[in-house]
Design a protein around this motif. Structure first.
Motif, PDB file in Angstrom:
ATOM      1  N   TYR A  38       0.961  -1.546  -0.076  1.00 32.61           N
ATOM      2  CA  TYR A  38       0.340   0.261   0.152  1.00 32.61           C
ATOM      3  C   TYR A  38       0.973   1.267   0.074  1.00 32.61           C
ATOM      4  CZ  TYR A  38      -4.305  -3.026   1.251  1.00 32.61           C
ATOM      5  OH  TYR A  38      -4.985  -4.207   1.636  1.00 32.61           O
ATOM      6  N   LEU A  39       0.385   2.323  -0.930  1.00 29.44           N
ATOM      7  CA  LEU A  39       1.525   3.578  -1.055  1.00 29.44           C
ATOM      8  C   LEU A  39       0.414   4.210  -0.562  1.00 29.44           C
ATOM      9  CD1 LEU A  39       3.264   3.276  -3.970  1.00 29.44           C
ATOM     10  CD2 LEU A  39       4.514   2.407  -2.378  1.00 29.44           C
ATOM     11  N   GLU A  40       0.297   4.909   0.279  1.00 29.04           N
ATOM     12  CA  GLU A  40      -0.243   5.707   1.300  1.00 29.04           C
ATOM     13  C   GLU A  40       0.072   6.912   1.247  1.00 29.04           C
ATOM     14  OE1 GLU A  40      -2.867   7.433   2.841  1.00 29.04           O
ATOM     15  OE2 GLU A  40      -3.978   5.045   3.188  1.00 29.04           O
ATOM     16  N   ASN A  41      -0.446   8.244   1.747  1.00 22.10           N
ATOM     17  CA  ASN A  41      -0.334   9.520   1.949  1.00 22.10           C
ATOM     18  C   ASN A  41      -0.163   9.963   3.390  1.00 22.10           C
ATOM     19  OD1 ASN A  41       0.325  10.632  -0.661  1.00 22.10           O
ATOM     20  ND2 ASN A  41      -1.418   9.737  -1.612  1.00 22.10           N
ATOM     21  N   PHE A  42      -0.907   9.945   3.803  1.00 16.29           N
ATOM     22  CA  PHE A  42      -1.495  10.104   5.239  1.00 16.29           C
ATOM     23  C   PHE A  42      -0.393   9.355   7.067  1.00 16.29           C
ATOM     24  CE2 PHE A  42      -5.553  10.752   2.866  1.00 16.29           C
ATOM     25  CZ  PHE A  42      -5.359  12.633   3.056  1.00 16.29           C
ATOM     26  N   THR A  71       3.599   5.189   3.571  1.00 13.87           N
ATOM     27  CA  THR A  71       3.648   6.815   3.447  1.00 13.87           C
ATOM     28  C   THR A  71       4.729   7.203   4.022  1.00 13.87           C
ATOM     29  OG1 THR A  71       1.766   7.528   4.749  1.00 13.87           O
ATOM     30  CG2 THR A  71       3.085   6.480   6.333  1.00 13.87           C
ATOM     31  N   ILE A  72       4.091   8.635   3.676  1.00 14.73           N
ATOM     32  CA  ILE A  72       5.184   9.923   2.901  1.00 14.73           C
ATOM     33  C   ILE A  72       6.068  10.125   5.440  1.00 14.73           C
ATOM     34  CG2 ILE A  72       5.972  12.004   2.788  1.00 14.73           C
ATOM     35  CD1 ILE A  72       4.933   9.954   0.498  1.00 14.73           C
ATOM     36  N   LEU A  73       4.793  10.775   5.531  1.00 14.71           N
ATOM     37  CA  LEU A  73       5.495  11.255   7.418  1.00 14.71           C
ATOM     38  C   LEU A  73       4.489  10.026   8.022  1.00 14.71           C
ATOM     39  CD1 LEU A  73       5.568  14.743   6.579  1.00 14.71           C
ATOM     40  CD2 LEU A  73       7.639  12.939   7.331  1.00 14.71           C
ATOM     41  N   PRO A  74       5.213   9.316   8.910  1.00 17.98           N
ATOM     42  CA  PRO A  74       4.069   7.961  10.001  1.00 17.98           C
ATOM     43  C   PRO A  74       3.980   9.114  10.522  1.00 17.98           C
ATOM     44  CG  PRO A  74       6.548   7.369   8.780  1.00 17.98           C
ATOM     45  CD  PRO A  74       6.533   8.591   8.787  1.00 17.98           C
ATOM     46  N   ASP A  75       4.839  10.074  11.682  1.00 21.22           N
ATOM     47  CA  ASP A  75       3.973  10.592  12.189  1.00 21.22           C
ATOM     48  C   ASP A  75       3.153  11.773  12.199  1.00 21.22           C
ATOM     49  OD1 ASP A  75       5.316  11.223  15.412  1.00 21.22           O
ATOM     50  OD2 ASP A  75       5.133  12.659  14.451  1.00 21.22           O
ATOM     51  N   LYS A  76       1.793  11.724  12.838  1.00 21.18           N
ATOM     52  CA  LYS A  76       0.910  12.771  12.781  1.00 21.18           C
ATOM     53  C   LYS A  76       1.454  13.763  13.092  1.00 21.18           C
ATOM     54  CE  LYS A  76      -4.173  13.801  13.420  1.00 21.18           C
ATOM     55  NZ  LYS A  76      -3.692  15.295  13.948  1.00 21.18           N
TER      56      LYS A  76
END
Length: 394
Positions: A38-42, A71-76
């Motif tokens: 999965y290529l996620e953004n969030f 994903t790009i930045l795993p930390d919210k």
């Protein structure tokens, strides 16, 4: 600082545009392993990440299918404070290497867009991934083109020089050959933009909930204060403005409060009832929803509203909370008016009448809440959709 990021972005864009053009000629085709990437953004603590990627990956892994999520930045926190320019620079660098890494998997599922927030380069990263991998699926549960006000004309010189695409998302639909979408409405959007796609190449799967694993709301028949609640993203808080006057009228005869669960506080100068703001968190969302007696979902009957997939309703009703929603597209499929929730006219003209009707029937909430939960358990949970999903992606 802005000038620095603009220069850095331009250099990064040109670098990765060039690499995606020449790299496929040097990639040797190899046997791909099994598994799904999965290529996620969030970030991880985001409902889209959790309910469209993570929980499906967890289920697939339990069924013997190797899954990973990038994903790009795993930390919210990192995601929230990152400037758009810096995010774009990081995205291009990470996505390039993630696309190469994707060749180790049999299937790649792209969530929404490969380069979120970036419309430059005329879909160069999507074209790169599709050139080096034969089995890529696009997954989305919003009409992203309408949300981005696309199509629109590119008038500035920088945009023209660097191939900014004013219809990026719709154009991306013409690149892919397989899709997972959140509603029949979104399926019709795909078929309109890409008529060469066959009907069986599009899987309609709602954004499922796993609330069958959790206890439901316990409604009190003698409740002297009605808690109306809303949960959602900061960008959608403006929908609540439509409810201020109806709720003001309701508060004249009933003791009510509005609980807003989001990433920032909601205030309105004309509100004559109590508003409580609660910070959203993945761990706390279920308890917060169970504190509602009624869950609200006002939307507009426009392209953006019609593209929504009713996830708020699934959250409310999955925990036995009564839902009230604007009757637009999928909302009318989820709610059976007067049985497990209430529907408001698509022009939002009768919110007060529906709210009053619902509050006056609060002694029926125990039965209606159970009906609501049963509806979600039967059609909108991971367990009720697992066979269809497994068969299609594996």
């Amino acid at each position: 600082m802005r000038v620095y990021y603009n220069i850095a972005f331009t250099i990064t864009l040109l670098t990765y545009w060039f690499l995606t053009k020449i790299y496929p000629y040097f990639i040797r085709q190899t046997h791909r392993q099994s598994g799904i990437l999965y290529l996620e953004n969030f970030p991880i603590e985001n409902s889209g990440y959790q309910y469209r990627a993570y929980k499906w990956a967890e289920i697939l892994s339990q069924n013997g299918i190797k899954c990973e999520i990038k994903t790009i930045l795993p930390d919210k926190h990192d995601f929230d404070i990152c400037s758009p320019q810096r995010f774009l620079i990081i995205s291009m660098r990470k996505r390039f290497w993630q696309c190469l890494y994707a060749r180790r998997f049999k299937t790649v599922i792209v969530r929404r867009e490969l380069l979120q927030f970036n419309d430059y380069g005329n879909l160069f990263m999507e074209k790169f991934l599709l050139k080096i991998h034969p089995n890529v699926i696009l997954d989305f549960d919003d009409d992203i083109a309408s949300a981005k006000r696309q199509p629109h004309e590119i008038t500035n010189l920088y945009g023209k020089l660097f191939l900014e695409n004013g219809n990026k998302f719709n154009d991306s639909l013409r690149l892919y050959s397989k899709f997972i979408v959140g509603s029949e409405y979104l399926k019709s959007k795909v078929l309109y933009e890409n008529p060469d796609v066959s009907d069986n190449s599009i899987l309609v799967i709602p954004t499922c909930v796993d609330y069958d694993k959790y206890s439901a709301k316990e409604h009190q028949k003698d409740n002297d204060e009605i808690t109306l609640g809303w949960i959602g993203g900061n960008q959608n808080l403006n929908y609540l403005d439509k409810l201020i006057e109806p709720l003001n009228l309701l508060s004249k005869d009933h003791k009510i409060k509005l609980v807003v669960v989001a990433g920032k506080d909601y205030e309105h100068p004309n509100a004559r009832f109590k508003i409580e703001n609660k910070q959203w968190s993945l761990e706390g969302e279920k308890d917060l929803i169970r504190s509602f007696d009624i869950g609200l979902m006002p939307i507009e009957d426009n392209a953006i509203g019609r593209g929504k997939c009713g996830f708020k309703l699934l959250q409310y009703m999955g925990l036995g909370v009564i839902g009230i929603a604007t009757n637009v597209t999928i909302n009318g499929e989820i709610i059976t008016d007067g049985e497990n929730g209430f529907l408001v006219k698509s022009d939002n003209s009768n919110w007060y009448e529906v709210l009053k009707k619902a509050v006056d029937l609060n002694d029926k909430f125990v039965i209606m809440g159970q009906n609501a939960r049963n509806q979600i358990l039967s059609r909108y949970t991971f367990s009720s959709n697992i066979n269809k999903y497994l068969e299609w992606v594996s």
